[in-house]
Scaffold this motif. Structure first.
Motif, short mmCIF file in Angstrom:
data_model
loop_
_atom_site.label_atom_id
_atom_site.label_comp_id
_atom_site.label_asym_id
_atom_site.label_seq_id
_atom_site.Cartn_x
_atom_site.Cartn_y
_atom_site.Cartn_z
N TYR A 143 0.90 -1.05 -0.03
CA TYR A 143 0.01 -0.03 -0.05
C TYR A 143 0.82 1.19 0.08
O TYR A 143 1.78 1.36 0.62
CB TYR A 143 -1.09 -0.18 1.14
N SER A 144 0.50 2.12 -0.71
CA SER A 144 1.18 3.59 -1.03
C SER A 144 0.34 4.65 -0.28
O SER A 144 -0.80 4.93 -0.35
CB SER A 144 1.66 3.87 -2.37
N TRP A 145 1.07 5.28 0.79
CA TRP A 145 0.43 6.21 1.47
C TRP A 145 0.78 7.74 0.95
O TRP A 145 1.93 8.04 0.60
CB TRP A 145 0.86 6.20 2.94
N THR A 146 -0.06 8.59 1.23
CA THR A 146 0.11 9.95 0.91
C THR A 146 0.20 10.55 2.41
O THR A 146 -0.63 10.88 2.96
CB THR A 146 -0.67 10.86 0.27
N GLY A 147 1.62 10.57 2.88
CA GLY A 147 1.54 11.05 4.44
C GLY A 147 3.04 10.50 4.72
O GLY A 147 3.59 9.59 4.37
N SER A 148 3.47 11.19 5.93
CA SER A 148 4.85 10.76 6.31
C SER A 148 4.99 9.40 7.08
O SER A 148 3.91 9.18 7.71
CB SER A 148 5.48 12.15 7.43
N VAL A 149 6.12 8.91 7.10
CA VAL A 149 6.00 7.45 7.89
C VAL A 149 5.84 7.60 9.28
O VAL A 149 5.33 6.73 9.73
CB VAL A 149 7.41 7.13 7.32
N ASP A 150 6.23 8.67 9.98
CA ASP A 150 5.94 8.87 11.31
C ASP A 150 4.21 8.76 11.52
O ASP A 150 4.01 8.22 12.39
CB ASP A 150 6.59 10.36 11.82
N ARG A 151 3.72 9.36 10.66
CA ARG A 151 2.08 9.44 11.07
C ARG A 151 1.55 8.02 10.61
O ARG A 151 0.81 7.64 11.37
CB ARG A 151 1.48 10.44 9.97
N VAL A 152 2.28 7.51 9.71
CA VAL A 152 1.81 6.02 9.23
C VAL A 152 1.98 5.11 10.39
O VAL A 152 0.95 4.40 10.55
CB VAL A 152 2.50 5.52 8.03
N VAL A 153 3.03 5.21 10.94
CA VAL A 153 3.42 4.26 12.12
C VAL A 153 2.34 4.41 13.23
O VAL A 153 1.75 3.65 13.86
CB VAL A 153 4.98 4.37 12.37
N GLU A 154 2.29 5.71 13.58
CA GLU A 154 1.52 6.20 14.57
C GLU A 154 0.05 5.58 14.50
O GLU A 154 -0.67 5.18 15.36
CB GLU A 154 1.43 7.60 14.86
N ASN A 155 -0.36 5.64 13.24
CA ASN A 155 -1.90 5.34 12.94
C ASN A 155 -1.94 3.86 12.98
O ASN A 155 -3.01 3.43 13.71
CB ASN A 155 -2.23 5.58 11.55
N GLY A 156 -0.84 3.09 12.78
CA GLY A 156 -0.87 1.63 12.83
C GLY A 156 -1.07 1.31 14.10
O GLY A 156 -1.63 0.09 14.37
N ILE A 157 -0.59 1.97 15.14
CA ILE A 157 -0.49 1.34 16.58
C ILE A 157 -1.71 2.00 17.35
O ILE A 157 -1.70 1.83 18.71
CB ILE A 157 0.76 1.76 17.35
N ASP A 158 -2.46 2.89 16.68
CA ASP A 158 -3.67 3.63 17.52
C ASP A 158 -4.81 2.91 17.56
O ASP A 158 -5.42 2.55 16.65
CB ASP A 158 -3.65 4.96 16.91
N ALA A 160 -7.51 3.51 19.51
CA ALA A 160 -8.59 4.25 19.71
C ALA A 160 -9.46 4.72 18.36
O ALA A 160 -10.69 4.97 18.19
CB ALA A 160 -8.43 5.66 20.41
N HIS A 161 -8.75 4.99 17.22
CA HIS A 161 -9.26 5.14 16.13
C HIS A 161 -10.18 4.02 15.41
O HIS A 161 -11.07 4.49 14.39
CB HIS A 161 -8.24 5.82 15.05
N THR A 162 -9.92 3.01 15.75
CA THR A 162 -10.67 1.72 15.20
C THR A 162 -12.34 2.04 15.18
O THR A 162 -13.28 1.53 14.17
CB THR A 162 -10.41 0.69 15.84
N PRO A 167 -15.26 0.32 10.27
CA PRO A 167 -16.53 -0.03 10.70
C PRO A 167 -16.45 -1.70 11.11
O PRO A 167 -17.23 -2.19 12.04
CB PRO A 167 -17.56 0.07 9.47
N GLY A 168 -15.69 -2.37 10.42
CA GLY A 168 -15.52 -3.94 10.50
C GLY A 168 -14.74 -4.03 11.93
O GLY A 168 -14.86 -5.39 12.43
N PHE A 169 -14.06 -3.11 12.42
CA PHE A 169 -13.29 -3.27 13.86
C PHE A 169 -13.96 -2.61 15.09
O PHE A 169 -13.64 -2.92 16.14
CB PHE A 169 -12.01 -3.02 13.75
N GLY A 170 -14.83 -1.86 14.84
CA GLY A 170 -15.44 -1.07 16.31
C GLY A 170 -16.76 -0.25 15.77
O GLY A 170 -17.14 -0.05 14.75
N TYR A 171 -17.42 -0.12 17.05
CA TYR A 171 -18.54 0.69 17.03
C TYR A 171 -18.11 2.06 17.80
O TYR A 171 -17.50 2.03 18.66
CB TYR A 171 -19.68 0.35 17.88
N GLN A 172 -18.76 3.18 17.26
CA GLN A 172 -18.54 4.46 17.99
C GLN A 172 -18.74 4.64 19.31
O GLN A 172 -18.21 5.11 20.25
CB GLN A 172 -19.07 5.47 17.27
N GLU A 173 -20.16 3.91 19.67
CA GLU A 173 -20.71 3.86 20.95
C GLU A 173 -19.84 3.14 22.12
O GLU A 173 -19.93 3.09 23.24
CB GLU A 173 -21.94 3.66 21.12
#
Length: 391
Positions: A143-158, A160-162, A167-173
């Motif tokens: 996969y190719s991202w438009t974004g810095s690698v620092d942001r990509v890694v942080e997204n991968g370990i976050d 709370a955002h799921t 939608p396949g991994f979490g409910y907002q409520e």
């Protein structure tokens, strides 16, 4: 972008009998195999007249030849033959470019981009499940991202955002029910254990619905590694079904990241289920990619001064602290701003181990400028302590 780390340059299957270009840390490199099958990596520039070695060819000398004038470079970056001078003619001492250590693991070509001696390098992250073919089935996705690698890694370990992005991994409520159970970190890595309450499983011809109830407690363990800027996400679907997504995230340049991902699963190990696994993995990357592309700023902030964090962000804070330590204390960050005035006029290269072992050699190319290390301020240290406090 940081030097002195292992990065994935390409899939092993992509480098065969012809040279291949790979762009990492904003620089171009050439990958080529010698007669033994070993992959070699050099700077992708001929120091004669600037030809691109990746557009050239391999030779009987186990060299890669420049397509412009045929100069042949060996695996150490040294010129072994200059056609215009003929066989046996002396080679100028400065006819040499940087060469970088390589290893092949997990179907990927890893390149060490820096000048550290072997005993001082952080290791390539372990992924033992990849070799355990009897118990795990592997598929690869890019996969190719438009974004810095620092942001990509942080997204991968976050975690709370799921609840909002996937939608396949979490409910907002259920966002306030998801919980970080444990956080560990070392000099160049971090890991955490979490419990989530996701929706009922989908996929694999409807069979997945049978294996996890809606909002059933699901244990997820993300980890990050500075080498390769890797993220490892271990998901325990239920008591006997597990999957792991291991992705090496390569900074192509400041705003582009290339992810080399391998997903392994210990269930439905027949090939007929591979396409579904790839499709779902790409879908997750795509959902994240849409978010990361719009983050402001594109780069990871160096402090929390202009952001507000809460206790659920403590694992991302561990990533930021480790990364920042290697910028402020070790001086491994490339100073891209210092290179801007020379864009299109001057070629830079990443310093290689040979530069350290040959300190008096006069190289034709200059190395990329690095941000000088600094003593961390009392405010920064206080911020680190605050971010590291348990929720």
């Amino acid at each position: 972008m940081l030097t002195n780390l292992w990065y994935v340059a390409e899939w092993s299957k992509a480098v065969k009998d012809k040279p291949v270009r790979a762009k990492l840390l904003g620089q171009n490199f050439v990958l080529f195999r010698d007669k033994s099958g070993k992959v070699n990596c050099l700077s992708d520039v001929c120091i004669h007249r600037g030809g691109s070695l990746s557009k050239g060819f391999t030779t009987k000398r186990d060299c890669v030849a420049c397509p412009y004038h045929g100069w042949e470079f060996d695996a150490e970056g040294k010129v072994q033959f200059i056609p215009s001078r003929g066989e046996g003619a002396p080679i100028p001492e400065r006819a040499r470019i940087d060469a970088y250590p390589t290893e092949e693991r997990y179907g990927m070509i890893w390149v060490f981009l820096g000048d550290l001696p072997e005993e001082e390098r952080y290791p390539i992250p372990e992924f033992p499940e990849y070799e355990d073919k009897a118990n795990w089935r592997a598929v690869d996705v890019e996969y190719s991202w438009t974004g810095s690698v620092d942001r990509v890694v942080e997204n991968g370990i976050d975690i709370a955002h799921t609840s909002f992005v996937h939608p396949g991994f979490g409910y907002q409520e259920m966002a306030d029910k998801n919980e970080i159970l444990k956080v560990d970190r070392g000099e160049y890595w971090g890991s955490s254990d979490n419990v989530l309450y996701p929706p009922q499983l989908e996929g694999n011809f409807g069979l997945m619905k049978l294996f996890r109830a809606d909002k059933a407690a699901t244990y997820v363990s993300p980890a990050f590694y500075l080498p390769g800027h890797c993220v490892r996400l271990h998901i325990k679907v239920n008591s006997w079904m597990e999957m792991i997504i291991f992705d090496a995230n390569t900074p192509v340049d400041e705003t582009t990241t290339r992810s080399f991902a391998v997903q392994v699963r210990n269930f439905f190990k027949w090939p007929m289920f591979d396409n579904g696994a790839k499709k779902r993995t790409r879908k997750v990357f795509g959902e994240d990619g849409d978010i990361v592309a719009e983050l402001s700023p594109n780069y990871l902030p160096e402090s929390l001064e202009h952001e507000v964090s809460v206790e659920q962000d403590k694992f991302m804070s561990a990533w930021r602290m480790i990364r920042r330590k290697h910028i402020e204390e070790k001086g491994w960050k490339i100073d891209t701003k210092a290179m801007k005035p020379f864009e299109g006029e001057k070629v830079f290269t990443i310093p290689s181990p040979s530069r350290r072992t040959n300190p008096h050699f006069k190289w034709a190319l200059d190395t990329v400028p690095l941000v000088p290390p600094t003593r961390r301020s009392a405010a920064t240290q206080a911020e680190d302590s605050s971010a590291a406090e348990p929720a």
